[in-house]
Structures are given as structure tokens and as C-alpha cells.
Scaffold this motif. Sequence first.
Motif, PDB file in Angstrom:
ATOM      1  N   ASN A  40     -31.080   0.060 -55.100  1.00 37.27           N
ATOM      2  CA  ASN A  40     -31.746   1.269 -55.596  1.00 37.27           C
ATOM      3  C   ASN A  40     -32.491   0.911 -56.876  1.00 37.27           C
ATOM      4  O   ASN A  40     -31.884   0.745 -57.927  1.00 37.27           O
ATOM      5  CB  ASN A  40     -30.706   2.371 -55.842  1.00 37.27           C
ATOM      6  N   ASN A  57     -30.882   5.236 -60.209  1.00 33.75           N
ATOM      7  CA  ASN A  57     -30.085   6.325 -60.744  1.00 33.75           C
ATOM      8  C   ASN A  57     -28.658   5.765 -60.729  1.00 33.75           C
ATOM      9  O   ASN A  57     -28.191   5.412 -59.645  1.00 33.75           O
ATOM     10  CB  ASN A  57     -30.202   7.551 -59.829  1.00 33.75           C
ATOM     11  N   ASP A  63     -33.076   2.195 -51.381  1.00 38.02           N
ATOM     12  CA  ASP A  63     -33.400   3.574 -51.727  1.00 38.02           C
ATOM     13  C   ASP A  63     -34.522   3.523 -52.766  1.00 38.02           C
ATOM     14  O   ASP A  63     -34.293   3.225 -53.934  1.00 38.02           O
ATOM     15  CB  ASP A  63     -32.134   4.241 -52.282  1.00 38.02           C
ATOM     16  N   MET A 110     -36.476   5.869 -53.891  1.00 41.68           N
ATOM     17  CA  MET A 110     -36.794   7.241 -54.303  1.00 41.68           C
ATOM     18  C   MET A 110     -37.666   7.326 -55.565  1.00 41.68           C
ATOM     19  O   MET A 110     -38.489   8.219 -55.698  1.00 41.68           O
ATOM     20  CB  MET A 110     -35.472   7.968 -54.533  1.00 41.68           C
ATOM     21  N   TYR A 111     -37.486   6.370 -56.491  1.00 42.47           N
ATOM     22  CA  TYR A 111     -38.231   6.435 -57.766  1.00 42.47           C
ATOM     23  C   TYR A 111     -39.426   5.478 -57.786  1.00 42.47           C
ATOM     24  O   TYR A 111     -39.910   5.109 -58.858  1.00 42.47           O
ATOM     25  CB  TYR A 111     -37.281   6.165 -58.944  1.00 42.47           C
ATOM     26  N   SER A 154     -38.371  14.362 -53.283  1.00 47.33           N
ATOM     27  CA  SER A 154     -37.679  15.118 -54.340  1.00 47.33           C
ATOM     28  C   SER A 154     -38.176  14.799 -55.739  1.00 47.33           C
ATOM     29  O   SER A 154     -38.257  15.688 -56.585  1.00 47.33           O
ATOM     30  CB  SER A 154     -36.176  14.830 -54.311  1.00 47.33           C
ATOM     31  N   LYS A 155     -38.451  13.527 -56.010  1.00 50.14           N
ATOM     32  CA  LYS A 155     -38.684  13.130 -57.403  1.00 50.14           C
ATOM     33  C   LYS A 155     -40.166  13.123 -57.760  1.00 50.14           C
ATOM     34  O   LYS A 155     -40.608  13.959 -58.524  1.00 50.14           O
ATOM     35  CB  LYS A 155     -38.050  11.760 -57.665  1.00 50.14           C
ATOM     36  N   THR A 202     -37.403  18.756 -54.932  1.00 47.39           N
ATOM     37  CA  THR A 202     -35.964  18.603 -54.664  1.00 47.39           C
ATOM     38  C   THR A 202     -35.446  19.638 -53.669  1.00 47.39           C
ATOM     39  O   THR A 202     -34.737  19.302 -52.727  1.00 47.39           O
ATOM     40  CB  THR A 202     -35.183  18.718 -55.995  1.00 47.39           C
ATOM     41  N   ARG A 223     -35.562  19.426 -49.570  1.00 49.16           N
ATOM     42  CA  ARG A 223     -34.586  18.630 -48.832  1.00 49.16           C
ATOM     43  C   ARG A 223     -35.205  17.664 -47.822  1.00 49.16           C
ATOM     44  O   ARG A 223     -34.740  17.586 -46.675  1.00 49.16           O
ATOM     45  CB  ARG A 223     -33.542  19.536 -48.129  1.00 49.16           C
ATOM     46  N   TYR A 228     -33.920   8.462 -66.179  1.00 47.03           N
ATOM     47  CA  TYR A 228     -32.585   8.403 -66.779  1.00 47.03           C
ATOM     48  C   TYR A 228     -32.545   7.327 -67.855  1.00 47.03           C
ATOM     49  O   TYR A 228     -33.232   6.309 -67.749  1.00 47.03           O
ATOM     50  CB  TYR A 228     -31.537   8.050 -65.725  1.00 47.03           C
TER      51      TYR A 228
END
Length: 253
Positions: free
Chosen positions: A24, A28, A57, A59-60, A91-92, A97, A100, A178
Motif C-alpha cells: 500500500n 495509510n 492497494d 488508493m492514494y 474515495s480519496k 468516500t 463506496r 496522513y
Amino acid sequence: MALRSTPSDLAKALTPHTKWVLLNSPSNPSGAAYTRAELAAIAAVLMDFPNVLILTDDMYEHLVYGDFEFMTIAQVEPRLYDRTLTMNGVSKAYAMTGWRIGYAAGPEWLIKGMGAVMTQTTSNPSSISQWAAVEALNGPQDFIPKNKLLFQERRDLVVSMLNQAQGLKCPTPEGAFYVYPSCAGLIGKKSPSGKVIDTDETFALELLEAEGVAVVHGSAFGLAPNFRISYATSNAELEESCARIQRFCASLG
Ligand SMILES: Cc1ncc(COP(=O)(O)O)c(C=O)c1O
């Protein structure tokens, strides 16, 4: 403070029973991201374990800062392509978000199996959400660089304010939204109410009690004593909460 797995960590962790390795990046909870060279070194270890599948993953993907270039493992080592499941979602980067929607690309046999499980066990995302995601992915993308700059500004604000707090050390993450500072410098100190800060969990609880600031303790993620802050909020909120964290840290003796 190591916020990344090294190839030797990975080599030590893999056994003949290992089925999956999960990557990832950007991450996160730490915001850390792997460079092409770091991913290539991880890929080299995975080449020796041909039965291991890889889930990445991503995602970012769009939230990386400065000159950092996002890379994903199958791109860095195409020989891993046939056993990599690449995941992403809206989502990001698209701030969706609540809709879904996540998606994955991978070997046909695996995607077929995932489809079979999904159709029998979940009701699946609504067609409305799916069309909204199609629109997000195919529509104008010009807001992404603008949001990146906003997030980068927030990251820099939070990192700078946390590094000015007594006893905290906050690395500058490459991506996501984060930060994952260490509170090792505060372990053993006492709060004004007389409580000893023995772990990152106590730190988080006492901070919440004293200043009303909620952070997630790092032991929940497996690397302690640290805590996670999400900076996906306004600069004003971040300034106020970091000032409160500074006040709390200064109050420990
Ligand atoms: C790394 C990572 N992957 C996936 C997700 C899942 O996002 P969602 O369930 O909102 O699509 C999150 C959410 O925090 C995340 O941080």
C-alpha cells in the motif's frame, strides 16, 4: 524510524505457506510511499517466491507531493503482472468516500473468482454509484493537481507544527493525507493529571481528555510508539489542533 518494509524484512517474513503480500503505497497510516528503486528491490525478493500473489492497494496514487513519482509494482516489474491484483477506488482523489466504489484489475481466474464470491455474498454497489465513478474517472481531471497542492500545503503545515512540539518527531511523508509522528520522546513523562504516558495509546487518550484532539494510536497499526493524524481537513482546524497538541506536549513533565 523506518516507515517502510525493506527487502530483507520481506524476505524474512515470507514462508512456503505465504499466499499474499499486500502493498500500500502511498500508505495509510504513514503516508510513506515507495520509489521505483524500492519497489524494484521488493519485486526482486518476490521473484524468488513464484507462488505468492501480490495485492497492491493504490488508493492514494494521485496524492503524492513535490517531485515524487507514483509507481506500482506490476509497472516496475512486469514479470509480476500475472500474479498481481491492482486495486484502486474513487474515495480519496475524487473525494467520493460515500459512493463506496473500489475496483481491481488482475489475472482473469482471480477476478472471476472474486465475481463469484461477490454475487453470492454482497448486494454490490448501486449502478448510480458505478456511473458516478465512471464520470469521475473519465471526466475532467484538472482539480487533482489543485487538490494535491492544497494537501501538500497541509502536510507541510502539520509536519512543521508537530516537529515544534516537545518530544515529537514527525517525518515528512511522500503522499496520502496522513502523518505518523513518533511520541517516543514523551514515553515515561507525566500528564498534569498525574497519569504516566507509558504507551502511544495512553498518549492518545490523555491528549483527547486534555485537549479534545483525536488521533489514532500507532500500536493499532503495528508500529509504536507513534500516532496517526489525518490532515484531510481545513488549515484552520489543523492549526488549532496542532497548537493544542503542542500545548499538551509542553504540559508533560
Ligand atoms: C489504503 C486504503 N485503501 C482503501 C481504503 C478504502 O476506502 P473506501 O472504503 O472509502 O473506498 C482506504 C480508506 O481509508 C485506504 O486508506
